[in-house]
Design a protein around this motif. Structure first.
Motif, mmCIF file in Angstrom:
data_model
loop_
_atom_site.group_PDB
_atom_site.id
_atom_site.type_symbol
_atom_site.label_atom_id
_atom_site.label_comp_id
_atom_site.label_asym_id
_atom_site.label_seq_id
_atom_site.Cartn_x
_atom_site.Cartn_y
_atom_site.Cartn_z
ATOM 1 N N PRO A 11 27.770 59.295 48.799
ATOM 2 C CA PRO A 11 26.850 59.548 47.682
ATOM 3 C C PRO A 11 27.372 59.055 46.334
ATOM 4 C CG PRO A 11 26.910 61.448 49.139
ATOM 5 C CD PRO A 11 27.979 60.513 49.618
ATOM 6 N N ALA A 12 28.698 59.117 46.136
ATOM 7 C CA ALA A 12 29.257 58.652 44.862
ATOM 8 C C ALA A 12 29.001 57.160 44.675
ATOM 9 C CB ALA A 12 30.759 58.943 44.811
ATOM 10 N N ALA A 13 29.041 56.394 45.790
ATOM 11 C CA ALA A 13 28.757 54.958 45.712
ATOM 12 C C ALA A 13 27.283 54.730 45.405
ATOM 13 C CB ALA A 13 29.144 54.279 47.014
ATOM 14 N N GLU A 14 26.405 55.557 45.968
ATOM 15 C CA GLU A 14 24.979 55.432 45.654
ATOM 16 C C GLU A 14 24.743 55.655 44.161
ATOM 17 O OE1 GLU A 14 22.085 57.055 48.718
ATOM 18 O OE2 GLU A 14 23.885 58.206 49.235
ATOM 19 N N ARG A 15 25.379 56.685 43.609
ATOM 20 C CA ARG A 15 25.200 56.978 42.194
ATOM 21 C C ARG A 15 25.799 55.881 41.311
ATOM 22 N NH1 ARG A 15 26.666 62.110 44.231
ATOM 23 N NH2 ARG A 15 28.829 61.803 43.523
ATOM 24 N N MET A 16 26.934 55.359 41.728
ATOM 25 C CA MET A 16 27.621 54.366 40.919
ATOM 26 C C MET A 16 26.842 53.054 40.847
ATOM 27 S SD MET A 16 31.481 52.799 41.342
ATOM 28 C CE MET A 16 32.252 54.395 41.060
ATOM 29 N N PHE A 17 26.313 52.620 41.989
ATOM 30 C CA PHE A 17 25.659 51.313 42.041
ATOM 31 C C PHE A 17 24.137 51.389 41.897
ATOM 32 C CE2 PHE A 17 29.754 50.527 44.032
ATOM 33 C CZ PHE A 17 30.125 49.331 43.456
ATOM 34 N N GLY A 18 23.569 52.585 42.027
ATOM 35 C CA GLY A 18 22.125 52.725 41.857
ATOM 36 C C GLY A 18 21.304 52.375 43.084
ATOM 37 N N TYR A 19 21.952 52.213 44.208
ATOM 38 C CA TYR A 19 21.255 51.913 45.463
ATOM 39 C C TYR A 19 21.184 53.171 46.331
ATOM 40 C CZ TYR A 19 21.746 46.833 44.733
ATOM 41 O OH TYR A 19 21.667 45.546 44.252
ATOM 42 N N GLN A 25 23.892 45.358 54.814
ATOM 43 C CA GLN A 25 23.904 44.257 53.855
ATOM 44 C C GLN A 25 25.346 43.803 53.594
ATOM 45 O OE1 GLN A 25 21.066 42.881 52.437
ATOM 46 N NE2 GLN A 25 19.967 44.212 53.866
ATOM 47 N N SER A 26 25.468 42.563 53.118
ATOM 48 C CA SER A 26 26.790 42.064 52.763
ATOM 49 C C SER A 26 27.286 42.791 51.519
ATOM 50 C CB SER A 26 26.748 40.565 52.502
ATOM 51 O OG SER A 26 28.005 40.116 51.998
ATOM 52 N N VAL A 27 28.562 43.060 51.488
ATOM 53 C CA VAL A 27 29.153 43.725 50.335
ATOM 54 C C VAL A 27 29.082 42.828 49.098
ATOM 55 C CG1 VAL A 27 31.533 42.905 50.664
ATOM 56 C CG2 VAL A 27 31.122 45.166 49.649
ATOM 57 N N ASN A 28 28.819 41.541 49.303
ATOM 58 C CA ASN A 28 28.650 40.623 48.170
ATOM 59 C C ASN A 28 27.533 41.076 47.240
ATOM 60 O OD1 ASN A 28 30.564 39.214 49.500
ATOM 61 N ND2 ASN A 28 29.330 37.419 49.976
ATOM 62 N N LYS A 29 26.628 41.865 47.777
ATOM 63 C CA LYS A 29 25.496 42.339 46.994
ATOM 64 C C LYS A 29 25.955 43.170 45.801
ATOM 65 C CE LYS A 29 20.942 44.450 47.797
ATOM 66 N NZ LYS A 29 20.044 45.016 48.827
ATOM 67 N N LEU A 30 27.144 43.720 45.878
ATOM 68 C CA LEU A 30 27.664 44.572 44.809
ATOM 69 C C LEU A 30 28.593 43.819 43.862
ATOM 70 C CD1 LEU A 30 28.513 47.719 46.968
ATOM 71 C CD2 LEU A 30 26.391 47.201 45.735
ATOM 72 N N MET A 31 28.611 42.492 43.982
ATOM 73 C CA MET A 31 29.534 41.683 43.183
ATOM 74 C C MET A 31 28.766 40.686 42.338
ATOM 75 S SD MET A 31 32.309 40.747 46.133
ATOM 76 C CE MET A 31 32.982 42.006 47.216
ATOM 77 N N PRO A 32 29.227 40.446 41.123
ATOM 78 C CA PRO A 32 28.645 39.373 40.310
ATOM 79 C C PRO A 32 29.293 38.036 40.666
ATOM 80 C CG PRO A 32 30.323 40.489 39.038
ATOM 81 C CD PRO A 32 30.257 41.207 40.377
ATOM 82 N N SER A 33 28.700 36.970 40.215
ATOM 83 C CA SER A 33 29.346 35.657 40.374
ATOM 84 C C SER A 33 30.556 35.599 39.434
ATOM 85 C CB SER A 33 28.353 34.550 40.028
ATOM 86 O OG SER A 33 27.278 34.538 40.949
ATOM 87 N N PRO A 34 31.646 34.887 39.799
ATOM 88 C CA PRO A 34 31.799 34.057 40.998
ATOM 89 C C PRO A 34 32.394 34.802 42.191
ATOM 90 C CG PRO A 34 33.656 33.716 39.553
ATOM 91 C CD PRO A 34 32.771 34.709 38.852
ATOM 92 N N ARG A 55 43.491 46.338 42.567
ATOM 93 C CA ARG A 55 43.507 45.682 41.266
ATOM 94 C C ARG A 55 42.209 45.972 40.531
ATOM 95 N NH1 ARG A 55 42.782 39.167 42.379
ATOM 96 N NH2 ARG A 55 40.713 39.253 43.328
ATOM 97 N N GLU A 56 42.155 45.552 39.266
ATOM 98 C CA GLU A 56 40.949 45.734 38.463
ATOM 99 C C GLU A 56 40.063 44.495 38.597
ATOM 100 O OE1 GLU A 56 41.944 46.663 34.463
ATOM 101 O OE2 GLU A 56 42.976 48.529 34.969
ATOM 102 N N VAL A 57 38.804 44.731 38.952
ATOM 103 C CA VAL A 57 37.822 43.664 39.072
ATOM 104 C C VAL A 57 36.535 44.150 38.405
ATOM 105 C CG1 VAL A 57 38.814 42.629 41.147
ATOM 106 C CG2 VAL A 57 37.199 44.502 41.374
ATOM 107 N N VAL A 58 35.447 43.417 38.637
ATOM 108 C CA VAL A 58 34.152 43.837 38.105
ATOM 109 C C VAL A 58 33.158 43.956 39.252
ATOM 110 C CG1 VAL A 58 34.466 42.911 35.789
ATOM 111 C CG2 VAL A 58 33.584 41.430 37.576
ATOM 112 N N ALA A 59 32.165 44.820 39.074
ATOM 113 C CA ALA A 59 31.133 45.041 40.090
ATOM 114 C C ALA A 59 29.761 44.922 39.425
ATOM 115 C CB ALA A 59 31.310 46.405 40.748
ATOM 116 N N ARG A 60 28.727 44.936 40.279
ATOM 117 C CA ARG A 60 27.362 44.740 39.768
ATOM 118 C C ARG A 60 26.459 45.845 40.310
ATOM 119 N NH1 ARG A 60 22.653 42.068 41.430
ATOM 120 N NH2 ARG A 60 21.506 41.007 39.751
#
Length: 250
Positions: free
Chosen positions: A44-52, A60-69, A94-99
């Protein structure tokens, strides 16, 4: 192999319920993917964090939660890891970014662990949203820069004050010297005037071709020179300014 007993099924169900309770209770987002990068479970925490919703991500591919590149690079990263075992995030983090679902990109701290289930491998990712942490760090950096700027300005002001203090001290010292010089000049004027008057009187009494006249003339010249020196000294120590104005001479 004998069929599972009722006790085994109950134990399995209890284990699954316990795992589900842990996933639902944790405040960090947890996502599991297979070795092809397909999402298998989310909490549930992932649902709240990503809005899905869960059903929007499972399969679905986990790529769906990543921005380019990162989206385009992720599959190649998994393939390289499976082929070489070279770890870049797994077991390291490590620190990255998500979408998010709405398209906003935000910073995260990602930790990935690998597990095996029979012959299959899967990966568990623990995700922490560090947006507030980054905002606080940025605010701290801005405050630090502002403080550094203020310190520099204070140092400049301090140097300016020190320079002004030095100038005032020199001005006060010059004023004291001027007062002393003026006092000395006035004290010298009186005996010089007396000597000048006496020499002038003696010269009137001594004939022009008298041998005694020459020393008296030398004393007169030196007295005038000393008078000019005293006059120049008084002019130097005067504080008044020259003023020019128009006057009707009639």
């Amino acid at each position: 192999m004998p069929p599972p007993t009722e006790a085994m099924l109950q134990e399995l169900a209890a284990s699954d319920a316990w795992r589900r309770a842990l996933l639902e209770a944790t405040v960090d987002a947890i996502i599991t993917i297979c070795e092809r990068g397909i999402i298998r479970t989310i909490n549930p925490a992932a649902e709240r964090m990503f809005g899905y919703a869960e059903e929007e991500l499972i399969g679905q591919s986990v790529n769906k939660l990543m921005p380019s590149p990162y989206r385009e690079e992720h599959d190649a990263y998994i393939a390289r890891y499976l082929a070489t075992g070279e770890k870049r995030i797994i077991g390291i983090g490590r620190e990255v970014v998500a979408r998010r679902k709405d398209g906003t990109v935000f910073p995260i701290r990602l930790s990935v662990a690998e597990a095996r289930l029979g012959e299959s491998r899967f990966f568990v990712g623990v995700i922490v949203d560090i947006t507030e942490q980054k905002r606080a760090e940025e605010e701290l950096r801005r405050n630090h820069d502002e403080l550094h700027k203020l310190v520099a300005e204070l140092r400049a002001k301090n140097e300016e004050i020190q320079s002004m203090t030095q100038q005032l001290w020199l001005a006060a010292k010059l004023a004291s010297v001027g007062e002393l010089a003026a006092s000395i000049a006035h004290e010298l004027n009186n005996p010089l005037a007396t000597v000048a008057l006496r020499i002038e009187s003696l010269l009137e009494q001594v004939p022009e071709h008298d041998p005694k006249r020459k020393p008296l003339e030398i004393i007169e010249q030196e007295t005038k020179r000393m008078g000019n020196l005293v006059a120049n000294l008084l002019q130097f120590v005067r504080h008044g300014r020259e003023q020019i104005s128009t006057v009707d001479i009639r």
